[in-house]
Design an enzyme around this catalytic site. Structure first.
Site, short mmCIF file in Angstrom:
data_model
loop_
_atom_site.label_atom_id
_atom_site.label_comp_id
_atom_site.label_asym_id
_atom_site.label_seq_id
_atom_site.Cartn_x
_atom_site.Cartn_y
_atom_site.Cartn_z
N CYS A 1 49.28 43.55 36.87
CA CYS A 1 47.89 43.82 37.27
C CYS A 1 47.39 45.17 36.77
O CYS A 1 46.26 45.27 36.26
CB CYS A 1 47.76 43.75 38.80
SG CYS A 1 49.04 44.65 39.69
N HIS B 1 42.93 48.21 42.35
CA HIS B 1 43.71 49.32 41.81
C HIS B 1 42.78 50.28 41.08
O HIS B 1 41.85 49.86 40.38
CB HIS B 1 44.75 48.81 40.80
CG HIS B 1 45.85 47.99 41.39
ND1 HIS B 1 46.10 47.91 42.74
CD2 HIS B 1 46.81 47.23 40.78
CE1 HIS B 1 47.16 47.12 42.95
NE2 HIS B 1 47.59 46.69 41.77
#
Length: 339
Positions: free
Chosen positions: A133, A246
């Protein structure tokens, strides 16, 4: 290779997990051409149902015949299960898009971000790896800069949401926060230390070189996706008390000089990227704003005054969507386009 059809039989393996759930939602939201969907999970989920487009679908357990008649399987069931079942699926004539770390650095398996290296899909042998990710959101931003000025070096520090670890980690953050605010003892089960109101410079296992597996994934995967082993990459990955999305501080050194304005102009036309950069108005990418969105957001674009050809960027994206489920679905869409 995938056969051209009007509609496809699609499987989601690991359907009851956080990413599996997101895959199901993403397929529906993007009107993926599905003839039939089948949902698989571990034995613990047998008997459960999950909703897809208004219908309750049973959750099945895997066996050697599970993939017969399935065209595309999206895997998010962990490396061990993928190691066992992805080859079974591929041998059944199914194309696997795997979200685990199992196949990412296998030289015979393409590691793909559709905005960056869709051409690598042409040489798949039944299994395609979905990158980490934190790597995905970074390379979406790096690629247009690399094309314009050739990147020599990347220094990245990540600030990663607990959803990257899974639902139990999200529950732990919520419980710890509630306990702290109510003067109760904090318990740590998922992480080795308290995550609420804290930052842990520790994602995945530590390796002999002092880096974590997560950090070395970013180093190795970036080179493979970008198709350039000469790019030097170093990473520090940090878990932060954020539920979703994130954030990354990315420092880039290029061969050719790029001004901050030139970088903004390049990134403003990059696929999958939104430039959100007006510091004088307190506008810059935030984890809470990226949550639930498909795009990767970039801001705080400025020249690194400590080196001749350097840029600093702040990159934010939803780790469950572009960082996992969306990228997998986009790979499947690209396979259909190329069929």
């Amino acid at each position: 290779m995938l056969k051209k059809k009007n509609r496809y039989v699609v499987a989601v393996v690991g359907a009851t997990g956080a990413v599996g759930n997101e895959m199901i939602d993403t397929l529906a939201q993007r009107n993926f051409p599905i003839e039939k969907i089948r949902l698989f999970a571990s034995e613990r989920s047998e008997g459960k149902t999950l909703e897809f487009e208004g219908s309750e679908m049973p959750v099945e357990t895997l066996n050697n015949d599970s993939f017969k008649g399935i065209d595309i399987a999206l895997f998010s069931a962990g490396a061990e299960r993928s190691k066992i079942w992805a080859p079974v699926a591929a041998q059944s004539g199914c194309v696997v898009v795997d979200n685990s770390s199992q196949w990412r650095m296998d030289p015979g398996v393409p590691l793909v971000v559709p905005e960056v290296n869709p051409h690598d899909l042409k040489w798949h042998k039944g299994i395609i790896a979905n990158p980490n990710c934190s790597t995905i959101q970074m390379v979406v931003v790096l690629k247009p800069i690399h094309d314009a000025a050739r990147i020599k070096r990347v220094v990245v520090t990540t600030f990663q949401a607990v959803s990257g670890t899974g639902k139990k980690a999200m529950d732990e953050l919520l419980q710890q926060t509630t306990d702290l605010l109510n003067s109760r003892e904090v318990k740590c089960n998922v992480y080795p230390h308290q995550i609420a109101f804290n930052c842990l410079p520790h994602i995945d296992k530590f390796l002999d070189n002092g880096y974590t597996k997560e950090e070395m994934k970013m180093v190795q995967e970036t080179k493979k996706i970008m198709g350039d082993d000469s790019i030097r990459v170093t990473a520090t990955t940090v878990r932060v008390p954020v539920f979703r999305s994130h954030s990354e501080s990315v420092n880039i050194e290029t061969e050719k000089k790029l001004s901050a304005n030139e970088a903004r102009a390049i990134l403003s036309t990059a696929p999958g990227v939104i430039v959100y950069d007006a510091p004088d108005k307190n506008l810059y990418p935030l984890a809470i704003d990226a949550a639930g969105k498909d795009e990767t957001f970039v801001g705080r674009i400025r020249e690194d005054e400590s080196i001749e050809n350097g840029l600093n960027l702040w990159v934010v994206s939803d780790n469950l969507r572009k960082g996992a489920a969306l990228n997998a679905v986009q790979i499947a869409e690209k396979l259909i386009e190329m069929a």
